[in-house]
Design a protein around this motif. Sequence first.
Motif, PDB file in Angstrom:
ATOM      1  N   TYR A 230      68.232 -79.856 -53.447  1.00 34.11           N
ATOM      2  CA  TYR A 230      67.895 -78.445 -53.224  1.00 34.11           C
ATOM      3  C   TYR A 230      67.545 -77.824 -54.577  1.00 34.11           C
ATOM      4  O   TYR A 230      68.192 -78.109 -55.574  1.00 34.11           O
ATOM      5  CB  TYR A 230      69.096 -77.689 -52.636  1.00 34.11           C
TER       6      TYR A 230
ATOM      7  N   PHE B 282      67.519 -69.569 -52.804  1.00 27.27           N
ATOM      8  CA  PHE B 282      67.038 -70.855 -52.333  1.00 27.27           C
ATOM      9  C   PHE B 282      65.513 -70.934 -52.455  1.00 27.27           C
ATOM     10  O   PHE B 282      64.798 -69.972 -52.166  1.00 27.27           O
ATOM     11  CB  PHE B 282      67.438 -71.059 -50.869  1.00 27.27           C
TER      12      PHE B 282
ATOM     13  N   ASP C 173      62.597 -78.100 -45.989  1.00 31.04           N
ATOM     14  CA  ASP C 173      62.528 -76.643 -45.851  1.00 31.04           C
ATOM     15  C   ASP C 173      62.021 -76.074 -47.171  1.00 31.04           C
ATOM     16  O   ASP C 173      62.667 -76.236 -48.186  1.00 31.04           O
ATOM     17  CB  ASP C 173      63.933 -76.104 -45.521  1.00 31.04           C
TER      18      ASP C 173
ATOM     19  N   ARG D 160      73.793 -83.245 -45.012  1.00 31.26           N
ATOM     20  CA  ARG D 160      73.412 -81.847 -44.812  1.00 31.26           C
ATOM     21  C   ARG D 160      74.605 -80.911 -44.716  1.00 31.26           C
ATOM     22  O   ARG D 160      74.500 -79.742 -45.053  1.00 31.26           O
ATOM     23  CB  ARG D 160      72.561 -81.710 -43.549  1.00 31.26           C
ATOM     24  N   GLU D 161      75.726 -81.397 -44.237  1.00 33.24           N
ATOM     25  CA  GLU D 161      76.875 -80.502 -44.051  1.00 33.24           C
ATOM     26  C   GLU D 161      77.886 -80.625 -45.186  1.00 33.24           C
ATOM     27  O   GLU D 161      79.019 -80.175 -45.049  1.00 33.24           O
ATOM     28  CB  GLU D 161      77.556 -80.806 -42.718  1.00 33.24           C
ATOM     29  N   SER D 162      77.494 -81.237 -46.277  1.00 35.54           N
ATOM     30  CA  SER D 162      78.424 -81.510 -47.361  1.00 35.54           C
ATOM     31  C   SER D 162      78.301 -80.481 -48.479  1.00 35.54           C
ATOM     32  O   SER D 162      77.369 -79.681 -48.512  1.00 35.54           O
ATOM     33  CB  SER D 162      78.164 -82.901 -47.941  1.00 35.54           C
ATOM     34  N   GLU D 163      79.263 -80.558 -49.393  1.00 31.87           N
ATOM     35  CA  GLU D 163      79.196 -79.707 -50.568  1.00 31.87           C
ATOM     36  C   GLU D 163      77.922 -80.007 -51.358  1.00 31.87           C
ATOM     37  O   GLU D 163      77.483 -81.148 -51.431  1.00 31.87           O
ATOM     38  CB  GLU D 163      80.389 -79.968 -51.506  1.00 31.87           C
ATOM     39  N   GLN D 164      77.379 -78.973 -51.938  1.00 30.50           N
ATOM     40  CA  GLN D 164      76.241 -79.141 -52.830  1.00 30.50           C
ATOM     41  C   GLN D 164      76.752 -79.062 -54.263  1.00 30.50           C
ATOM     42  O   GLN D 164      77.451 -78.117 -54.632  1.00 30.50           O
ATOM     43  CB  GLN D 164      75.190 -78.061 -52.578  1.00 30.50           C
ATOM     44  N   TYR D 165      76.389 -80.057 -55.058  1.00 31.38           N
ATOM     45  CA  TYR D 165      76.807 -80.111 -56.456  1.00 31.38           C
ATOM     46  C   TYR D 165      75.610 -79.771 -57.337  1.00 31.38           C
ATOM     47  O   TYR D 165      74.542 -80.340 -57.178  1.00 31.38           O
ATOM     48  CB  TYR D 165      77.352 -81.507 -56.787  1.00 31.38           C
ATOM     49  N   PHE D 166      75.850 -78.860 -58.263  1.00 28.40           N
ATOM     50  CA  PHE D 166      74.762 -78.302 -59.047  1.00 28.40           C
ATOM     51  C   PHE D 166      74.641 -78.960 -60.415  1.00 28.40           C
ATOM     52  O   PHE D 166      75.636 -79.346 -61.034  1.00 28.40           O
ATOM     53  CB  PHE D 166      74.951 -76.796 -59.236  1.00 28.40           C
ATOM     54  N   GLY D 167      73.412 -79.032 -60.881  1.00 33.32           N
ATOM     55  CA  GLY D 167      73.144 -79.438 -62.249  1.00 33.32           C
ATOM     56  C   GLY D 167      73.297 -78.263 -63.193  1.00 33.32           C
ATOM     57  O   GLY D 167      73.556 -77.132 -62.761  1.00 33.32           O
TER      58      GLY D 167
END
Lengths: 113, 110
Positions: free
Chosen positions: A33, A45, A56, A98-105
């Motif tokens: 994302y 987003f 998307d 899709r339903e998991s945590e998003q980890y950011f850079g």
Amino acid sequence: NAGVMQNPRHLVRRRGQEARLRCSPMKGHSHVYWYRQLPEEGLKFMVYLQKENIIDESGMPKERFSAEFPKEGPSILRIQQVVRGDSAAYFCASSPGRESEQYFGPGTRLTVT
Amino acid sequence: SQQGEEDPQALSIQEGENATMNCSYKTSINNLQWYRQNSGRGLVHLILIRSNEREKHSGRLRVTLDTSKKSSSLLITASRAADTASYFCAASGSSYKLIFGSGTRLLVRP
């Protein structure tokens, strides 16, 4: 397990040039994302990709912006003919599903002069 | 439409006190996630709470979710100066993209 990698960390471009931002997701993550953050604001987003597919892109401007996540290599966010209003921090996140945590850079801070 | 609006926008407390931040969202969600961001840095994932959960704990963090009121709260107990940061909630709906609020800027005074 290395975290989400983004490069460059800082990018300076003159108006009219192209900016290419790279994101390598965490190992085992196939969902990527992209978000943009203006100063003192939350993240907005832009686009959601899986390998070789754009899922998307509803948050991405129709012109000048494009994103890809090829079978091999990092995800790329490309901004053509940059303008001053493109100056922002661009963050990439990855997740294993899709339903998991998003980890950011750590983000790429783009400055357009 | 924007979801995940935080309240208050800024919060200043003394070290050792508890900090409570609230978040409201507009449409149905699959989960809600809380993140911390130190000035000029990336986001650190704190906790994810699913739509069928009411409360979740992680160390000094406690998150609640009230889907009938479309709201969530983050409680940080026994705050430390190192907790100084901006805190964001992010709502994830059917499209799984995260919709962020504008954040709460927390200052913990030593």
